[in-house]
Design an enzyme around this catalytic site. Sequence first.
Site, PDB file in Angstrom:
ATOM      1  N   GLU A  29       3.888  -6.800   1.939  1.00  0.00           N
ATOM      2  CA  GLU A  29       3.510  -7.183   0.573  1.00  0.00           C
ATOM      3  C   GLU A  29       3.575  -5.970  -0.350  1.00  0.00           C
ATOM      4  O   GLU A  29       2.589  -5.625  -1.001  1.00  0.00           O
ATOM      5  CB  GLU A  29       2.074  -7.743   0.568  1.00  0.00           C
ATOM      6  CG  GLU A  29       1.850  -8.919   1.493  1.00  0.00           C
ATOM      7  CD  GLU A  29       0.366  -9.267   1.660  1.00  0.00           C
ATOM      8  OE1 GLU A  29      -0.503  -8.558   1.107  1.00  0.00           O
ATOM      9  OE2 GLU A  29       0.079 -10.243   2.367  1.00  0.00           O
ATOM     10  N   ARG A  78      -4.589   2.577 -16.432  1.00  0.00           N
ATOM     11  CA  ARG A  78      -4.825   3.350 -15.206  1.00  0.00           C
ATOM     12  C   ARG A  78      -5.501   4.706 -15.446  1.00  0.00           C
ATOM     13  O   ARG A  78      -6.448   5.051 -14.742  1.00  0.00           O
ATOM     14  CB  ARG A  78      -3.522   3.532 -14.409  1.00  0.00           C
ATOM     15  CG  ARG A  78      -2.829   2.219 -14.030  1.00  0.00           C
ATOM     16  CD  ARG A  78      -1.696   2.415 -13.038  1.00  0.00           C
ATOM     17  NE  ARG A  78      -2.200   2.788 -11.734  1.00  0.00           N
ATOM     18  CZ  ARG A  78      -2.162   3.991 -11.247  1.00  0.00           C
ATOM     19  NH1 ARG A  78      -1.600   4.973 -11.927  1.00  0.00           N
ATOM     20  NH2 ARG A  78      -2.667   4.244 -10.068  1.00  0.00           N
ATOM     21  N   GLY A 118       0.761  -1.244   0.000  1.00  0.00           N
ATOM     22  CA  GLY A 118       0.000   0.000   0.000  1.00  0.00           C
ATOM     23  C   GLY A 118       0.786   1.285   0.000  1.00  0.00           C
ATOM     24  O   GLY A 118       0.217   2.355  -0.239  1.00  0.00           O
ATOM     25  N   TYR A 126      -9.004   4.763 -13.578  1.00  0.00           N
ATOM     26  CA  TYR A 126      -9.070   5.500 -12.303  1.00  0.00           C
ATOM     27  C   TYR A 126      -8.966   7.007 -12.496  1.00  0.00           C
ATOM     28  O   TYR A 126      -8.948   7.737 -11.510  1.00  0.00           O
ATOM     29  CB  TYR A 126      -7.906   5.100 -11.387  1.00  0.00           C
ATOM     30  CG  TYR A 126      -7.656   3.618 -11.255  1.00  0.00           C
ATOM     31  CD1 TYR A 126      -8.596   2.790 -10.646  1.00  0.00           C
ATOM     32  CD2 TYR A 126      -6.480   3.050 -11.718  1.00  0.00           C
ATOM     33  CE1 TYR A 126      -8.349   1.439 -10.507  1.00  0.00           C
ATOM     34  CE2 TYR A 126      -6.226   1.697 -11.572  1.00  0.00           C
ATOM     35  CZ  TYR A 126      -7.169   0.895 -10.978  1.00  0.00           C
ATOM     36  OH  TYR A 126      -6.922  -0.438 -10.841  1.00  0.00           O
ATOM     37  N   CYS A 143     -11.009   2.817 -30.131  1.00  0.00           N
ATOM     38  CA  CYS A 143     -12.278   3.464 -30.452  1.00  0.00           C
ATOM     39  C   CYS A 143     -13.132   3.692 -29.210  1.00  0.00           C
ATOM     40  O   CYS A 143     -14.208   3.098 -29.050  1.00  0.00           O
ATOM     41  CB  CYS A 143     -13.025   2.614 -31.470  1.00  0.00           C
ATOM     42  SG  CYS A 143     -11.990   2.294 -32.896  1.00  0.00           S
ATOM     43  N   ARG A 197       3.512  -1.602  -5.675  1.00  0.00           N
ATOM     44  CA  ARG A 197       3.765  -0.369  -6.428  1.00  0.00           C
ATOM     45  C   ARG A 197       5.096   0.301  -6.074  1.00  0.00           C
ATOM     46  O   ARG A 197       5.826   0.760  -6.959  1.00  0.00           O
ATOM     47  CB  ARG A 197       2.610   0.603  -6.131  1.00  0.00           C
ATOM     48  CG  ARG A 197       2.594   1.822  -7.008  1.00  0.00           C
ATOM     49  CD  ARG A 197       1.537   2.825  -6.528  1.00  0.00           C
ATOM     50  NE  ARG A 197       0.284   2.246  -6.173  1.00  0.00           N
ATOM     51  CZ  ARG A 197      -0.776   2.152  -6.981  1.00  0.00           C
ATOM     52  NH1 ARG A 197      -0.719   2.639  -8.192  1.00  0.00           N
ATOM     53  NH2 ARG A 197      -1.893   1.606  -6.538  1.00  0.00           N
ATOM     54  N   TYR A 252       1.243  -2.035 -12.232  1.00  0.00           N
ATOM     55  CA  TYR A 252      -0.117  -2.108 -12.758  1.00  0.00           C
ATOM     56  C   TYR A 252      -0.190  -1.528 -14.177  1.00  0.00           C
ATOM     57  O   TYR A 252      -1.169  -0.900 -14.562  1.00  0.00           O
ATOM     58  CB  TYR A 252      -1.107  -1.404 -11.807  1.00  0.00           C
ATOM     59  CG  TYR A 252      -0.988  -1.920 -10.391  1.00  0.00           C
ATOM     60  CD1 TYR A 252      -1.423  -3.200 -10.079  1.00  0.00           C
ATOM     61  CD2 TYR A 252      -0.407  -1.164  -9.377  1.00  0.00           C
ATOM     62  CE1 TYR A 252      -1.283  -3.714  -8.790  1.00  0.00           C
ATOM     63  CE2 TYR A 252      -0.263  -1.661  -8.084  1.00  0.00           C
ATOM     64  CZ  TYR A 252      -0.706  -2.935  -7.800  1.00  0.00           C
ATOM     65  OH  TYR A 252      -0.562  -3.447  -6.534  1.00  0.00           O
TER      66      TYR A 252
HETATM   67  N1  LLP Z   1      -1.433  -7.039  -0.786  1.00  0.00           N
HETATM   68  C1  LLP Z   1      -2.718  -7.150  -1.146  1.00  0.00           C
HETATM   69  C2  LLP Z   1      -3.574  -8.092  -0.429  1.00  0.00           C
HETATM   70  C3  LLP Z   1      -3.223  -6.367  -2.198  1.00  0.00           C
HETATM   71  O1  LLP Z   1      -4.497  -6.480  -2.543  1.00  0.00           O
HETATM   72  C4  LLP Z   1      -2.366  -5.465  -2.877  1.00  0.00           C
HETATM   73  C5  LLP Z   1      -2.851  -4.648  -3.989  1.00  0.00           C
HETATM   74  C6  LLP Z   1      -1.014  -5.405  -2.470  1.00  0.00           C
HETATM   75  C7  LLP Z   1      -0.580  -6.194  -1.414  1.00  0.00           C
HETATM   76  C8  LLP Z   1      -0.028  -4.488  -3.126  1.00  0.00           C
HETATM   77  O2  LLP Z   1      -0.374  -3.170  -2.922  1.00  0.00           O
HETATM   78  P1  LLP Z   1       0.610  -1.983  -3.370  1.00  0.00           P
HETATM   79  O3  LLP Z   1       1.850  -2.060  -2.491  1.00  0.00           O
HETATM   80  O4  LLP Z   1       0.944  -2.167  -4.797  1.00  0.00           O
HETATM   81  O5  LLP Z   1      -0.171  -0.757  -3.115  1.00  0.00           O
HETATM   82  N2  LLP Z   1      -4.555  -1.526 -10.086  1.00  0.00           N
HETATM   83  C9  LLP Z   1      -4.500  -0.520  -9.061  1.00  0.00           C
HETATM   84  C10 LLP Z   1      -3.923  -1.037  -7.761  1.00  0.00           C
HETATM   85  C11 LLP Z   1      -4.649  -2.255  -7.228  1.00  0.00           C
HETATM   86  C12 LLP Z   1      -4.063  -2.769  -5.942  1.00  0.00           C
HETATM   87  C13 LLP Z   1      -4.608  -4.100  -5.606  1.00  0.00           C
HETATM   88  N3  LLP Z   1      -4.049  -4.700  -4.438  1.00  0.00           N
HETATM   89  C14 LLP Z   1      -3.718   0.673  -9.592  1.00  0.00           C
HETATM   90  O6  LLP Z   1      -3.268   0.633 -10.726  1.00  0.00           O
HETATM   91  O7  LLP Z   1      -3.588   1.674  -8.903  1.00  0.00           O
END
Ligand code: LLP
Length: 417
Positions: free
Chosen positions: A273, A312, A239, A316, A342, A276, A371
Site C-alpha cells: 500500500e 506538513r 511506509g 509535524y 493569521c 508517499r 499529503y
Molecule cells: N496503508 C495504511 C494503512 C496507512 O495508514 C498509510 C498511511 C499508508 C498505507 C501509506 O503510507 P505511506 O506509504 O504513504 O507512508 N500525513 C502524514 C502521513 C500519514 C500517513 C497515514 N497512513 C504526512 O504528511 O507525513
Amino acid sequence: MNYFQYRDNDLFCEDVALKDIAAQVGTPFYVYSHATLSRHLEAFSSAFADVPHLICYSIKANSNLAVLKTFVSHNAGFDIVSGGELFRAQQVGCDPAKIVYSGVGKTEAEIADALQAGILMFNVESRQELDTINAVAGRLGKKAGIAIRVNPDVDPQTHPYISTGMKKAKFGINISQALDDYRLAASLPNLEVIGVDCHIGSQLTKLSPFVDAIAKIRELVQTLQNEGFGIKYLDLGGGLGITYEEEEPPSPADYAEVIIEGTKGLGVTLVFEPGRVMVGNAGMLVSKVLYVKEGEAKNFVIVDAAMNDLTRPALYGSYQGIQAVDRSTSDTIVADVVGPICESGDFLAQDREITAFSQGDLLAVASAGAYGFTMSSNYNSRRRVPEIMVKGDQVMVIRKRETYDDLIKGESIPEGL
Ligand code: LLP
C-alpha cells in the site's frame, strides 16, 4: 529520481518551465510530473517482479483523479480508507478485485458500499468490526474477504504522529490477540479469511523495522496456515520513506530484497500500500513571493501559499525543500518562509538558508506531491489551489482553482437571521 530539473537557471517539470505554468494559471499551484509517477510505480513493481504481488496505491497520499488514473493505467489497485476514496477509485475504473479497505472506523454504509463494489478484502482493525462486517455481508447476501490488521509492536523510528505499529497505537489488533480473533473470524459465516495485514508507520527510512515486523508476521502466517486457514494474501502496508532533506531511505529494490527473503516459502501474494514513495517527489507547490520583511530577530519571506495549502511543516515540523524557480541569483539569506494566515504556525520553512528572494519571485516547495493537496483546507476562507499535471511538454489542469462561490457551496442563511 524525479523529473524536476533546472535548465540553465529555470526550474522545469519535464519539458515545461514552472514560470510558464505560473503565467498560465497564476499562483499558488501544485504541479505533478506524469513521468515521475509512472517511473515510481514501475520501479516498485519491477522490484517485486519475481514474486506474486499486488500494488494497492494508498489514495490518501494524493487522490486527484488524474493521478489515480495514471496508476490504474499501470495496473495498480488501491488502498482506500473511506467511502469517498472508494468513490474516487470507481471514477477511474479501478478493478474492484484490486482494492483493499483499511482504517479503524469503517461505517456500516461504507462497508456495504465496498461489499457491493466487490472489493478484494477489508483490513479489519477490531473484533467489533469483524462482527459488523459479518452482519452487513449477511444482510446483503455477500461473503466478505478479510485480513486482520496485526499490530506487531515494532518501533518504526519515525514521527510519532505517523507511527502506527506500536502497542499504544489505535491501529490494528495486537499480535498476541490475533490468533484468537482469526478463530473468531473463521466462525462467522459471512466472512472469508484470506489474508494477514500489517502497516507499521509512514516515512520509514530504515529497513530494520520492516525486517522486525516481517519476522513476527511470518510466524503468525505459518501458525494460521498450520491451523488450516487459507491465507492467500500478505499485505505489508506502505511506509517506505523518501528524501525530503538528507534522508537516505532504502530503494524499492533494497526494500524488495528483504521482504522477498522474509516471506520466502509462505506461498502468498504480497500486497503493498505505498503512498508517499509513489507521489511525494513527483510534486511541487509553486508560490509567489508577496513581500520580504527584514525583522530585528528574523527575516520573513511572505508567500502566497500557506499552511492551509501545505500543512506538513506546521503539523509535524517537517522539512520541505525550498527552491528558486529562477536561480540566476546566487545571493542567499536566512529566513522563515511564511504564508498569509493569521497564525504563527503558518510557515513552510523556518530559519532556512534560501535564495535572497525579491518581491514577485517564484519559489517551489519540493516533495509536496504526497499529503500536500489532500491535507489542504479552506482555512481563512482561502480557495484551494489548482493541481497541474505535466506530461512531456503538455500542461494539464487536473483540478481548477476554487472560486469564491465554491467556498460557500452548501452553506445557507436561514430565514429570520
Ligand atoms: N496503508 C495504511 C494503512 C496507512 O495508514 C498509510 C498511511 C499508508 C498505507 C501509506 O503510507 P505511506 O506509504 O504513504 O507512508 N500525513 C502524514 C502521513 C500519514 C500517513 C497515514 N497512513 C504526512 O504528511 O507525513
